[in-house]
Design a protein around this motif. Sequence first.
Motif, short mmCIF file in Angstrom:
data_model
loop_
_atom_site.label_atom_id
_atom_site.label_comp_id
_atom_site.label_asym_id
_atom_site.label_seq_id
_atom_site.Cartn_x
_atom_site.Cartn_y
_atom_site.Cartn_z
N LYS A 120 0.88 -1.21 -0.01
CA LYS A 120 -0.07 0.00 0.05
C LYS A 120 0.83 1.31 -0.02
O LYS A 120 2.05 1.25 0.41
N LYS A 121 0.32 2.19 -0.61
CA LYS A 121 1.21 3.84 -0.62
C LYS A 121 1.49 4.13 0.61
O LYS A 121 2.36 4.99 0.78
N ASP A 122 0.78 3.83 1.63
CA ASP A 122 1.03 4.22 3.10
C ASP A 122 1.94 3.47 3.74
O ASP A 122 2.17 3.57 4.75
N ASN A 123 2.34 2.28 3.13
CA ASN A 123 3.29 1.55 3.68
C ASN A 123 2.95 0.52 4.71
O ASN A 123 3.51 0.10 5.64
N LYS A 124 1.82 0.49 4.98
CA LYS A 124 0.97 -0.49 5.89
C LYS A 124 1.03 -1.92 6.04
O LYS A 124 1.23 -2.51 6.75
N ARG A 125 1.15 -2.21 4.33
CA ARG A 125 1.01 -3.75 4.09
C ARG A 125 1.80 -3.84 2.85
O ARG A 125 2.09 -3.23 2.09
N THR A 126 2.72 -5.12 3.20
CA THR A 126 3.87 -5.24 2.16
C THR A 126 3.58 -6.88 1.55
O THR A 126 4.43 -7.27 0.98
N ASP A 127 2.40 -7.51 1.90
CA ASP A 127 2.36 -8.92 1.50
C ASP A 127 1.41 -9.14 0.45
O ASP A 127 0.85 -10.43 0.56
N GLU A 128 0.89 -8.22 -0.28
CA GLU A 128 -0.11 -8.34 -1.47
C GLU A 128 0.64 -8.92 -2.47
O GLU A 128 1.62 -8.49 -2.82
N VAL A 129 -0.26 -10.32 -3.07
CA VAL A 129 0.38 -10.73 -4.38
C VAL A 129 -0.77 -10.55 -5.14
O VAL A 129 -1.90 -11.27 -4.86
N TYR A 130 -0.78 -9.99 -6.45
CA TYR A 130 -1.56 -9.96 -7.56
C TYR A 130 -1.14 -10.60 -8.70
O TYR A 130 -0.09 -10.43 -9.32
N VAL A 131 -1.89 -11.65 -9.17
CA VAL A 131 -1.51 -12.56 -10.27
C VAL A 131 -2.41 -12.26 -11.47
O VAL A 131 -3.60 -12.27 -11.48
N LYS A 132 -1.60 -12.31 -12.61
CA LYS A 132 -2.58 -11.91 -13.81
C LYS A 132 -1.84 -13.15 -14.80
O LYS A 132 -0.89 -13.41 -14.92
N TYR A 133 -2.90 -13.47 -15.52
CA TYR A 133 -2.51 -14.68 -16.64
C TYR A 133 -2.98 -14.01 -17.99
O TYR A 133 -3.84 -13.35 -18.06
N PHE A 134 -2.26 -14.24 -18.84
CA PHE A 134 -2.53 -13.63 -20.15
C PHE A 134 -1.85 -14.35 -21.29
O PHE A 134 -0.90 -15.25 -21.17
N ASP A 135 -2.49 -14.45 -22.47
CA ASP A 135 -2.15 -15.47 -23.68
C ASP A 135 -1.63 -14.37 -24.97
O ASP A 135 -1.37 -15.02 -26.05
N SER A 136 -1.18 -13.41 -24.50
CA SER A 136 -0.57 -12.56 -25.64
C SER A 136 0.59 -11.79 -25.12
O SER A 136 1.05 -11.84 -23.71
N PRO A 137 1.60 -11.39 -25.92
CA PRO A 137 2.82 -10.68 -25.16
C PRO A 137 2.50 -9.43 -24.86
O PRO A 137 3.67 -8.61 -24.27
N ASP A 150 5.92 -3.28 -6.32
CA ASP A 150 7.32 -3.22 -5.66
C ASP A 150 8.27 -4.19 -6.66
O ASP A 150 9.31 -3.68 -6.69
N SER A 151 7.71 -5.16 -7.01
CA SER A 151 8.46 -6.03 -7.99
C SER A 151 7.53 -6.74 -8.60
O SER A 151 6.08 -7.06 -8.45
N PHE A 152 7.84 -7.72 -9.48
CA PHE A 152 6.88 -8.57 -10.32
C PHE A 152 7.89 -9.72 -11.00
O PHE A 152 9.06 -9.54 -11.19
N ALA A 153 7.54 -10.90 -11.03
CA ALA A 153 8.12 -11.88 -11.80
C ALA A 153 7.05 -12.67 -12.88
O ALA A 153 6.11 -12.95 -12.84
N ILE A 154 7.74 -12.81 -14.00
CA ILE A 154 7.11 -13.37 -15.14
C ILE A 154 7.64 -14.87 -15.28
O ILE A 154 8.67 -15.20 -15.44
#
Length: 232
Positions: A120-137, A150-154
């Motif tokens: 969160k932008k208020d830095n209160k939480r740092t454990d959220e993971v948002y997952v997206k799937y897609f079939d195009s580049p 903060d970061s992402f992994a593909i």
Amino acid sequence: MKTAIVESLKEGEFVKKYVLKETLILRGQQFIYYREKGYPNCCDTLSKGNYQLDTNTGLVYLTSYPFILKDSLSAFINEEYRHGTDSTIITITNPVEAFNDGSNRKSVRFYYQCNFYLSKKDNKRTDEVYVKYFDSPSLVFRLSSDFKIDSFAISAVPNYPNLSLRYNAVNTLKLKTYTVKSESSNHFSVNIPGLTFDFLAYKRLNKDIVRIIDNNTLEWDGFYYVRQGISK
């Protein structure tokens, strides 16, 4: 097994019997395994590397070069802020996606998954993971204004029915987690130059065993390979 037979097999070209012509070349402690051109998107060389000959057992051990054995690739990532959009965009480029097969139909070549690690932008939480799937580049999505990336992994899963490769060697390719440099960035260009048809099709060999049958014949993976120029 007679040592003379084993010694005679230190070098030579051995052709696979009965199947699409494939050749195993042993020369100077190195091997090349290749096939005649028959698949549109694939290299002639299926694998290459070093081999060891055990004169006591009459076995040959094939090990591919390290660059073939690796299952991860480097990516070059550029991030920027683009005006006029409230979406986050990730664009992936690689030689496989860029290949033009001559048809007007754009086939799905990879299924991508992107894990975004949020806070969160208020830095209160740092454990959220948002997952997206897609079939195009290209991936376009909206993120809640309360969060920042903060970061992402593909990771990429090849859609082999649309790739026409001789071997389907890679199940899933994972890139290293990328740490975002600027909170304001909303466009990420991910270039993976090493993700080629060759990389996907190389046969990974790690001390694969080839058995010496006689002076002119090898047995490997259930098939016989006969010395070039020998009818048998």
